[in-house]
Design a protein around this motif. Sequence first.
Motif, PDB file in Angstrom:
ATOM      1  N   GLY A  28       0.772  -1.147   0.096  1.00 30.66           N
ATOM      2  CA  GLY A  28       0.093   0.071   0.154  1.00 30.66           C
ATOM      3  C   GLY A  28       0.866   1.162   0.127  1.00 30.66           C
ATOM      4  O   GLY A  28       0.549   2.290  -0.798  1.00 30.66           O
ATOM      5  N   ARG A  29       1.936   1.215   0.703  1.00 32.37           N
ATOM      6  CA  ARG A  29       2.596   2.767   0.991  1.00 32.37           C
ATOM      7  C   ARG A  29       3.918   2.720   0.206  1.00 32.37           C
ATOM      8  O   ARG A  29       4.511   3.676  -0.190  1.00 32.37           O
ATOM      9  N   LEU A  30       4.373   1.599  -0.227  1.00 32.45           N
ATOM     10  CA  LEU A  30       5.781   1.637  -0.763  1.00 32.45           C
ATOM     11  C   LEU A  30       5.807   2.225  -2.478  1.00 32.45           C
ATOM     12  O   LEU A  30       6.677   2.820  -2.360  1.00 32.45           O
ATOM     13  N   CYS A 104      15.710   4.567   5.232  1.00 30.27           N
ATOM     14  CA  CYS A 104      14.707   5.520   5.518  1.00 30.27           C
ATOM     15  C   CYS A 104      13.417   4.495   5.362  1.00 30.27           C
ATOM     16  O   CYS A 104      13.476   3.737   4.739  1.00 30.27           O
ATOM     17  N   ASP A 105      12.232   5.107   6.117  1.00 27.37           N
ATOM     18  CA  ASP A 105      11.218   4.111   6.161  1.00 27.37           C
ATOM     19  C   ASP A 105      10.244   4.066   4.712  1.00 27.37           C
ATOM     20  O   ASP A 105      10.287   4.962   4.215  1.00 27.37           O
ATOM     21  N   ALA A 106       9.517   3.081   4.362  1.00 36.66           N
ATOM     22  CA  ALA A 106       8.759   3.048   3.363  1.00 36.66           C
ATOM     23  C   ALA A 106       7.635   4.089   3.253  1.00 36.66           C
ATOM     24  O   ALA A 106       7.269   4.483   2.254  1.00 36.66           O
ATOM     25  N   ASP A 107       7.274   4.682   4.487  1.00 37.31           N
ATOM     26  CA  ASP A 107       6.224   5.735   4.251  1.00 37.31           C
ATOM     27  C   ASP A 107       6.730   7.043   4.269  1.00 37.31           C
ATOM     28  O   ASP A 107       6.012   7.893   3.936  1.00 37.31           O
ATOM     29  N   MET A 108       8.176   7.108   3.919  1.00 41.27           N
ATOM     30  CA  MET A 108       8.730   8.330   3.927  1.00 41.27           C
ATOM     31  C   MET A 108       7.972   9.498   4.771  1.00 41.27           C
ATOM     32  O   MET A 108       7.905  10.874   4.518  1.00 41.27           O
TER      33      MET A 108
HETATM   34 MG   LIG Z   1       6.012   5.028   9.834  1.00 41.73          MG
END
Ligand SMILES: [Mg+2]
Length: 274
Positions: A28-30, A104-108
Amino acid sequence: MPLSRQGDERTSRPPLLEIVVPAFNEEGRLPRGLMQLCAKLARMPFPTAVIVVDNNSTDRTAEVVKTWPPGPVPVRLVQCAISGKGAAVRAGLLGTTAPFAGFCDADMATDLSAVDTALRLLLSGEPVVIGSRAHEDSVVENRHSRVRELGAYGFRALAGVLVPGVSDTQCGFKFFDGVLVREAAAALRTPGFAFDVELLARCAGQGSRVREIPVRWRDMPGSRFSPARHTFGIVLELGRIWLRLRVQPRTAVRPAWEPPLDPVGTPLDPVGYP
Ligand SMILES: [Mg+2]
Ligand SMILES: Nc1nc2c(ncn2[C@@H]2O[C@H](COP(=O)(O)OP(=O)(O)O)[C@@H](O)[C@H]2O)c(=O)[nH]1
């Protein structure tokens, strides 16, 4: 120069910076996250690359990466058999070869404008540059529950013992000298969410300063972190880190930074870099 030729030229040269994105069930977020990251990195005046590390996600996370269109910023997939964000970031960092590496995280959740600051500091010789939501110039949009806030307070108190002087160990936005972080990652044993503490403690234990920078950070919906499920494990992880660092001798690391090569023909001026 046409974008495709620019892409050929950039991807045929080794990256100066590689960014690891841990991703578990992130279909969903990637896609949006990768699009933002690649767009940001494509504007950098040197080659960069992205490594997405999946832990056998049960959704289409791996397919998102495998079918990612070629472009000026290559995106590759690493599969990590050990579950946990820490294990995934470790696998990704060990797969890097660039002079500078980070994650860094997939949700930026951290605004990518901070990449410019991080790079400028790395180029000026800082070995560890991390986003800090506790920095007085940070802009933080937090929607965490009271319970999570309380947990975070306790976590900070415990983490402060292991990495004194670092006010936010948990922001998913950290950049390093490549040699230093690959050595620290090789020794990293924390598989879960507390891995940042061990990674920073190992870098600091080798004599490297940790520089915190301001960030614009927005709590994104869809977090994998659950206070109820993860708190006990995290406290256990912190205890294990404390024991591990007490019994393991800390080795001195050789000077980690050397002036970077010029991978795209543009002089990289460590001081004047925008
Ligand atoms: Mg997060
Ligand atoms: N590969 C992998 N990534 C993970 C795991 N747990 C969390 N992540 C990733 O770590 C990042 C941060 O997770 P998130 O759920 O946003 O946590 P929060 O921001 O701390 O609430 C995201 O990119 C997640 O996909 C895991 O077990 N394996």
